[in-house]
Scaffold this motif. Structure first.
Motif, PDB file in Angstrom:
ATOM      1  N   ILE A 208       0.845  -1.197   0.000  1.00 43.23           N
ATOM      2  CA  ILE A 208       0.000   0.000   0.000  1.00 43.23           C
ATOM      3  C   ILE A 208       0.878   1.244   0.000  1.00 43.23           C
ATOM      4  O   ILE A 208       1.876   1.318   0.706  1.00 43.23           O
ATOM      5  CB  ILE A 208      -0.925   0.001   1.238  1.00 43.23           C
ATOM      6  N   TYR A 210       1.041   5.410   0.511  1.00 43.62           N
ATOM      7  CA  TYR A 210       0.429   6.633   1.024  1.00 43.62           C
ATOM      8  C   TYR A 210       1.212   7.818   0.475  1.00 43.62           C
ATOM      9  O   TYR A 210       2.434   7.740   0.344  1.00 43.62           O
ATOM     10  CB  TYR A 210       0.467   6.644   2.560  1.00 43.62           C
ATOM     11  N   ALA A 213      -3.561   6.068  -0.721  1.00 44.84           N
ATOM     12  CA  ALA A 213      -4.602   5.263  -0.083  1.00 44.84           C
ATOM     13  C   ALA A 213      -5.520   6.054   0.847  1.00 44.84           C
ATOM     14  O   ALA A 213      -6.473   5.480   1.390  1.00 44.84           O
ATOM     15  CB  ALA A 213      -3.954   4.115   0.689  1.00 44.84           C
ATOM     16  N   TYR A 214      -5.254   7.342   1.039  1.00 48.73           N
ATOM     17  CA  TYR A 214      -6.141   8.114   1.921  1.00 48.73           C
ATOM     18  C   TYR A 214      -7.496   8.344   1.256  1.00 48.73           C
ATOM     19  O   TYR A 214      -7.580   8.497   0.031  1.00 48.73           O
ATOM     20  CB  TYR A 214      -5.508   9.458   2.274  1.00 48.73           C
ATOM     21  N   PRO A 215      -8.576   8.375   2.039  1.00 44.27           N
ATOM     22  CA  PRO A 215      -9.912   8.571   1.479  1.00 44.27           C
ATOM     23  C   PRO A 215     -10.013   9.876   0.690  1.00 44.27           C
ATOM     24  O   PRO A 215      -9.481  10.903   1.098  1.00 44.27           O
ATOM     25  CB  PRO A 215     -10.808   8.625   2.736  1.00 44.27           C
ATOM     26  N   ALA A 219      -6.291   8.150  -6.932  1.00 46.04           N
ATOM     27  CA  ALA A 219      -5.058   7.367  -7.002  1.00 46.04           C
ATOM     28  C   ALA A 219      -4.887   6.837  -8.425  1.00 46.04           C
ATOM     29  O   ALA A 219      -5.806   6.222  -8.975  1.00 46.04           O
ATOM     30  CB  ALA A 219      -5.105   6.214  -6.006  1.00 46.04           C
ATOM     31  N   ARG A 236      -3.848  -2.192  -6.166  1.00 47.00           N
ATOM     32  CA  ARG A 236      -4.489  -2.096  -4.852  1.00 47.00           C
ATOM     33  C   ARG A 236      -5.926  -1.591  -4.979  1.00 47.00           C
ATOM     34  O   ARG A 236      -6.315  -0.983  -5.965  1.00 47.00           O
ATOM     35  CB  ARG A 236      -3.691  -1.164  -3.936  1.00 47.00           C
ATOM     36  N   TRP A 237      -6.674  -1.791  -3.906  1.00 43.54           N
ATOM     37  CA  TRP A 237      -8.092  -1.460  -3.866  1.00 43.54           C
ATOM     38  C   TRP A 237      -8.376   0.028  -4.062  1.00 43.54           C
ATOM     39  O   TRP A 237      -9.473   0.422  -4.443  1.00 43.54           O
ATOM     40  CB  TRP A 237      -8.679  -1.894  -2.526  1.00 43.54           C
ATOM     41  N   TYR A 238      -7.410   0.881  -3.792  1.00 45.89           N
ATOM     42  CA  TYR A 238      -7.670   2.326  -3.864  1.00 45.89           C
ATOM     43  C   TYR A 238      -7.478   2.910  -5.267  1.00 45.89           C
ATOM     44  O   TYR A 238      -7.710   4.095  -5.480  1.00 45.89           O
ATOM     45  CB  TYR A 238      -6.777   3.071  -2.877  1.00 45.89           C
ATOM     46  N   THR A 240      -7.991   4.460  -8.657  1.00 43.93           N
ATOM     47  CA  THR A 240      -9.155   5.181  -9.191  1.00 43.93           C
ATOM     48  C   THR A 240      -9.206   5.097 -10.706  1.00 43.93           C
ATOM     49  O   THR A 240     -10.208   4.671 -11.286  1.00 43.93           O
ATOM     50  CB  THR A 240      -9.117   6.661  -8.769  1.00 43.93           C
ATOM     51  N   ASP A 307      -8.039  -3.662  -9.506  1.00 46.43           N
ATOM     52  CA  ASP A 307      -6.947  -3.014  -8.771  1.00 46.43           C
ATOM     53  C   ASP A 307      -5.803  -2.550  -9.673  1.00 46.43           C
ATOM     54  O   ASP A 307      -4.962  -1.774  -9.233  1.00 46.43           O
ATOM     55  CB  ASP A 307      -6.389  -3.973  -7.713  1.00 46.43           C
TER      56      ASP A 307
END
Length: 382
Positions: A208, A210, A213-215, A219, A236-238, A240, A307
Motif C-alpha cells: 500500500i 500513502y 490510499a487516503y480517502p 489514485a 491495490r483497492w484504492y 481510481t 486493482d
C-alpha cells in the motif's frame, strides 16, 4: 536534441532516479505519445486549463525552464534545507512533473520542447521531499509526515485548485500518517482535488502506498503506450483510474529532456486532466470530479473496476462533455413545499423584508379586524 532515459521509483517517501542508456530523438513532440492517447487536441478545443492552479508537491520546480516560464507561481519550501536552486540535486523530479502537467513548449510558435496536458494551467510549487542525490535526503526522511501534511494545507490555503502528489511511501513498512490524512481531508473540504500516484511496487509486493490510499484521493496507476498495465504499477483497492506512465518525455532543470517511467508521471497526467475539467466546470467539487473521472474512463475492466486500472483509462474529452450535465453540489436542494423562494425584489421594496415580517403583519391585521367586529357588535352595528 539529446534525450536521456531514466526510471523513477517511489521509495520510502522519496524518488530514486536511475540513469540508463542515453538516446537521441529527431523531435520531442513526436515522442509524446501520451498526449495522443489522451486525445489532447480535442480536449484543448474546450480548454487548456486556463484559470486553474495545480500545486506540485515535490522536490521543487524550476520556473525559469523555457517550457514552463510564466506558468510557475511563487511557491513554498517546506523542507528548509538540502540542495538549492542551481545544484544538480534540486527540482529534477518536480520539474519533470510540472512539465507533464503544464508545459507549453518554447521557441517560434512554441513548437519546441515539452507540451503538458494542461498548458494553460499555473503551477504552484511546494517542496516537500528531496531528490535521491541530495546529501540531506536521509535527514529529510524524518520530516516527511510534517513536510507533506504542512505542504498540503499550505497549498489548499494559497490558491490550489488541484494538488498533485507524484510521490509516496510504498515500502513494506509503509503506514498511514494521521497528519497527512487530516491534511488531505482539509484540502478536500476546501474544494481542492487531490491526486497521487498509486505506487511503483507492482514487482515488489504491491505494498500500500500513502498518500494514494487516503480517502478521497484520486489514485492513479500506470499503463504503457499499448494500454497494458505497466509491470511496476501497484495493484491495490484504492486505484481510481489509470494514465500514461511508461516511456514518458519530461523536461529537466538542466535543460535536458528525459524519458522516464513511474506512476509519478501517471499522476501528473491525471492532475492535468483534472485541471482541464475544473477549468471547464469550476463549480464541481472534488467528490463530483472523482466520480466523473470514474464514470467516463475508457477501456474499463471486466466488472467495471479492478486493482490494476481502477475504473479504466482517464478520458478528458468524455469527462469535460459529461461534466456539463452535472449540477454543482453547492446548490441547496430545499423542497419548495417547506421553503419558499423568499420575497421578490418588488415585495422587498414595498412591504415587509422577510416572511417573518409578513406573518407579523398578517397577525396584526387579523387582530384589528377582530377588534372592529367586537366593537361593532357591542354597539349593535354590523
Amino acid at each position: 536534441m539529446r534525450v536521456r532515459s531514466i526510471g523513477a521509483l517511489l521509495l520510502t517517501g522519496a524518488l530514486v532516479l536511475l540513469p540508463t542508456t542515453a538516446a537521441h530523438a529527431d523531435t520531442i513532440r513526436a515522442q509524446q505519445w501520451a498526449l495522443e492517447a489522451l486525445d489532447a487536441d480535442r480536449a484543448w478545443a474546450t480548454t487548456k486549463g486556463e484559470g486553474i492552479t495545480v500545486a506540485v508537491l515535490d522536490t521543487g520546480v524550476d520556473g525559469t525552464h523555457p517550457d514552463l516560464r510564466d506558468n510557475v507561481l511563487k511557491g513554498k519550501d517546506m523542507i528548509g534545507f538540502g540542495a538549492r536552486q542551481g545544484d544538480t540535486a534540486w527540482a529534477r523530479h518536480g520539474t519533470n512533473m510540472a512539465g507533464i502537467i503544464a508545459g507549453h513548449g518554447h521557441g517560434p510558435g512554441r513548437a519546441d520542447g515539452v507540451l503538458g496536458i494542461a498548458p494553460g494551467a499555473k503551477i504552484l510549487p511546494v517542496r516537500v521531499i528531496l531528490e535521491d542525490g541530495d546529501k540531506s535526503r536521509t535527514k529529510a526522511r524524518n520530516t516527511r509526515g510534517t513536510a507533506l501534511a504542512d505542504g498540503i494545507r499550505w497549498a489548499a490555503d494559497h490558491g490550489a485548485d488541484v494538488i498533485n502528489m507524484s510521490l509516496g511511501d510504498d515500502s513494506e513498512s509503509a503506514h498511514a500518517d494521521a497528519r497527512e490524512d487530516a491534511a488531505v481531508q482539509y484540502a478536500l473540504r476546501k474544494g481542492v482535488v487531490v491526486v497521487a500516484s498509486a505506487g511503483n511496487g507492482g514487482e515488489k509486493g504491491d505494498h500500500i502506498s500513502y498518500p494514494a490510499a487516503y480517502p478521497g484521493v484520486i489514485a492513479v496507476t500506470a499503463v504503457d503506450r499499448y494500454g497494458a498495465r505497466a509491470s511496476f504499477s501497484t495493484r491495490r483497492w484504492y486505484a481510481t483510474v489509470s494514465a500514461p506512465g511508461d516511456d514518458i518525455l519530461m523536461a529537466g532543470p538542466d535543460r535536458e529532456y528525459y524519458k522516464g517511467w513511474g506512476t509519478s508521471a501517471a499522476a501528473a497526467f491525471a492532475s492535468g486532466v483534472v485541471a482541464l475539467v475544473r477549468s471547464a466546470h469550476p463549480d464541481l467539487d472534488p467528490a463530483q470530479i472523482k466520480r466523473l473521472l470514474e464514470d467516463t474512463a475508457e477501456d474499463s475492466p471486466s466488472g467495471g473496476r479492478d486493482d490494476s486500472f481502477g475504473y479504466g483509462f482517464i478520458n478528458p474529452v468524455a469527462a469535460i462533455e459529461k461534466g456539463a450535465g452535472i449540477k454543482s453540489a453547492a446548490a441547496p436542494a430545499y423542497p419548495k413545499k417547506y421553503f419558499g423562494p423568499g420575497p421578490s425584489k418588488k415585495e422587498a421594496g414595498s412591504g415587509p423584508s422577510s416572511w417573518f415580517g409578513l406573518a407579523v403583519g398578517a397577525l396584526g391585521a387579523g387582530l384589528l379586524v377582530a377588534a372592529t367586529v367586537l366593537w361593532r357588535r357591542g354597539t349593535g352595528r354590523l
